[in-house]
Design an enzyme around this catalytic site. Structure first.
Site, PDB file in Angstrom:
ATOM      1  N   ARG A  94       0.837  -1.194   0.000  1.00  0.00           N
ATOM      2  CA  ARG A  94       0.000   0.000   0.000  1.00  0.00           C
ATOM      3  C   ARG A  94       0.875   1.248   0.000  1.00  0.00           C
ATOM      4  NH1 ARG A  94      -5.127   0.037   0.707  1.00  0.00           N
ATOM      5  NH2 ARG A  94      -5.118   2.108   1.651  1.00  0.00           N
ATOM      6  N   ASN A 110      11.596   0.504   4.439  1.00  0.00           N
ATOM      7  CA  ASN A 110      11.024  -0.378   3.429  1.00  0.00           C
ATOM      8  C   ASN A 110      12.157  -1.131   2.739  1.00  0.00           C
ATOM      9  OD1 ASN A 110       8.949  -1.440   1.682  1.00  0.00           O
ATOM     10  ND2 ASN A 110       9.702  -0.059   0.080  1.00  0.00           N
ATOM     11  N   HIS A 112      13.070  -2.776  -1.063  1.00  0.00           N
ATOM     12  CA  HIS A 112      12.622  -2.789  -2.463  1.00  0.00           C
ATOM     13  C   HIS A 112      13.537  -3.713  -3.267  1.00  0.00           C
ATOM     14  CE1 HIS A 112      10.692  -1.350  -6.058  1.00  0.00           C
ATOM     15  NE2 HIS A 112      11.897  -1.208  -6.601  1.00  0.00           N
ATOM     16  N   ASP A 148       9.168   4.645  -3.295  1.00  0.00           N
ATOM     17  CA  ASP A 148      10.523   4.082  -3.265  1.00  0.00           C
ATOM     18  C   ASP A 148      11.597   5.146  -3.483  1.00  0.00           C
ATOM     19  OD1 ASP A 148       9.394   1.479  -2.938  1.00  0.00           O
ATOM     20  OD2 ASP A 148       9.044   1.375  -5.085  1.00  0.00           O
ATOM     21  N   GLU A 177      17.858  -9.865   0.371  1.00  0.00           N
ATOM     22  CA  GLU A 177      16.909  -9.118   1.216  1.00  0.00           C
ATOM     23  C   GLU A 177      16.954  -9.637   2.643  1.00  0.00           C
ATOM     24  OE1 GLU A 177      12.901  -9.065  -0.282  1.00  0.00           O
ATOM     25  OE2 GLU A 177      13.514  -8.548  -2.296  1.00  0.00           O
TER      26      GLU A 177
HETATM   27  C1  GRF Z   1      10.007  -8.530  -1.263  1.00  0.00           C
HETATM   28  O1  GRF Z   1      10.463  -8.917  -2.507  1.00  0.00           O
HETATM   29  C2  GRF Z   1      10.261  -7.071  -1.042  1.00  0.00           C
HETATM   30  O2  GRF Z   1      11.386  -6.596  -1.703  1.00  0.00           O
HETATM   31  C3  GRF Z   1       9.023  -6.430  -1.604  1.00  0.00           C
HETATM   32  O3  GRF Z   1       7.982  -7.322  -1.304  1.00  0.00           O
HETATM   33  C4  GRF Z   1       8.489  -8.631  -1.158  1.00  0.00           C
HETATM   34  C5  GRF Z   1       8.050  -9.159   0.173  1.00  0.00           C
HETATM   35  O4  GRF Z   1       8.311 -10.524   0.333  1.00  0.00           O
HETATM   36  N1  GRF Z   1       8.841  -5.117  -1.027  1.00  0.00           N
HETATM   37  P1  GRF Z   1       7.986 -11.229   1.714  1.00  0.00           P
HETATM   38  O5  GRF Z   1       6.500 -11.019   2.026  1.00  0.00           O
HETATM   39  O6  GRF Z   1       8.861 -10.636   2.774  1.00  0.00           O
HETATM   40  O7  GRF Z   1       8.290 -12.675   1.477  1.00  0.00           O
END
Ligand code: GRF
Length: 224
Positions: A94, A110, A112, A148, A177
């Protein structure tokens, strides 16, 4: 050791990043407590993950509110009830408004799945493939009013390989990530981050080793 940082996590989907953060809190690497997980979708698997770890899991359905501001006001109320100090967006699908931003200045993060400012918005991995870049990655940033666009905290790069699909590239990026999001949260919890305009300064760890594909060159050491 300081009082654990109180974190509220906002989700919409699977919650694999949430899981990575939970793991590093539970093993003592991050001095923090996730005090609530809030999803705008009732079927988000992230809510199940939260419950399994006895974290309050709240479904706040955006469809029950008149607009984005009203929804964000409800988010702020809930986050404040739990005493949240850092808001972590982890796959929260959102757009947030100044109602949320102004309640948590420089305290909303956040992640990304691209090397911002390249490929903001949805389907960042497919955007990278379509553009033909040879390197992509992920970015943890503070959230501002744009999509972003906020100050970058930490980024990690991965190669784009011949034959990659959105799925294979996404999986390679997600592994990073799960490494850099907990690292950024740990830096915040340790009071190492300061923001000046677009620039985030990170107070270095002593003896931090340099790595080649990561910026900043400040890999946190293992927990004491
Ligand atoms: C990730 O790829 C993140 O970069 C993006 O949304 C996805 C979330 O994945 N913002 P998860 O729900 O943490 O598995």
């Amino acid at each position: 050791m300081h009082t654990p940082l109180k974190i509220g996590v906002l989700v919409s989907g699977s919650g694999s990043n949430l899981q990575a953060v939970i793991a590093q809190i539970e093993n003592g690497t991050i001095n923090a407590e996730i005090v609530c997980v809030i999803s705008n979708r009732g079927d988000a698997y992230a809510l199940e993950r939260a419950k399994r770890h006895r974290i309050p899991a709240i479904h706040l359905d955006h469809r029950l509110y008149t607009g984005r501001e009203a929804y964000d006001a409800a988010l702020v109320e809930t986050l404040r009830e739990f005493g949240v100090q850092l808001v972590v967006l982890a796959g929260f699908m959102r757009i947030v408004t100044p109602v949320l931003l102004d309640a948590f200045p420089h305290a909303i993060m956040n992640i990304h799945p691209a090397l911002l400012p390249a490929f903001p918005g949805l389907h960042a991995q497919q955007q990278a493939l379509d553009y033909g870049v040879k390197v992509s990655g992920c970015t943890v940033h503070f959230v501002d009013a744009g999509t972003d666009t906020g100050p970058v905290i930490i980024q990690a790069a991965v190669p784009v390989l011949p034959g990659d699909t959105e799925e294979t590239l996404s999986a390679r990026i997600q592994a990073e990530e799960h490494r850099i999001y907990p690292a950024a949260i740990r830096m915040f919890a340790e009071g190492r981050l300061s923001v000046s305009g677009r620039n985030v300064t990170i107070a270095p760890y002593p003896f931090s080793p340099a790595t080649t594909l990561e910026n900043p060159f400040a890999e946190p050491p293992p927990a004491a």
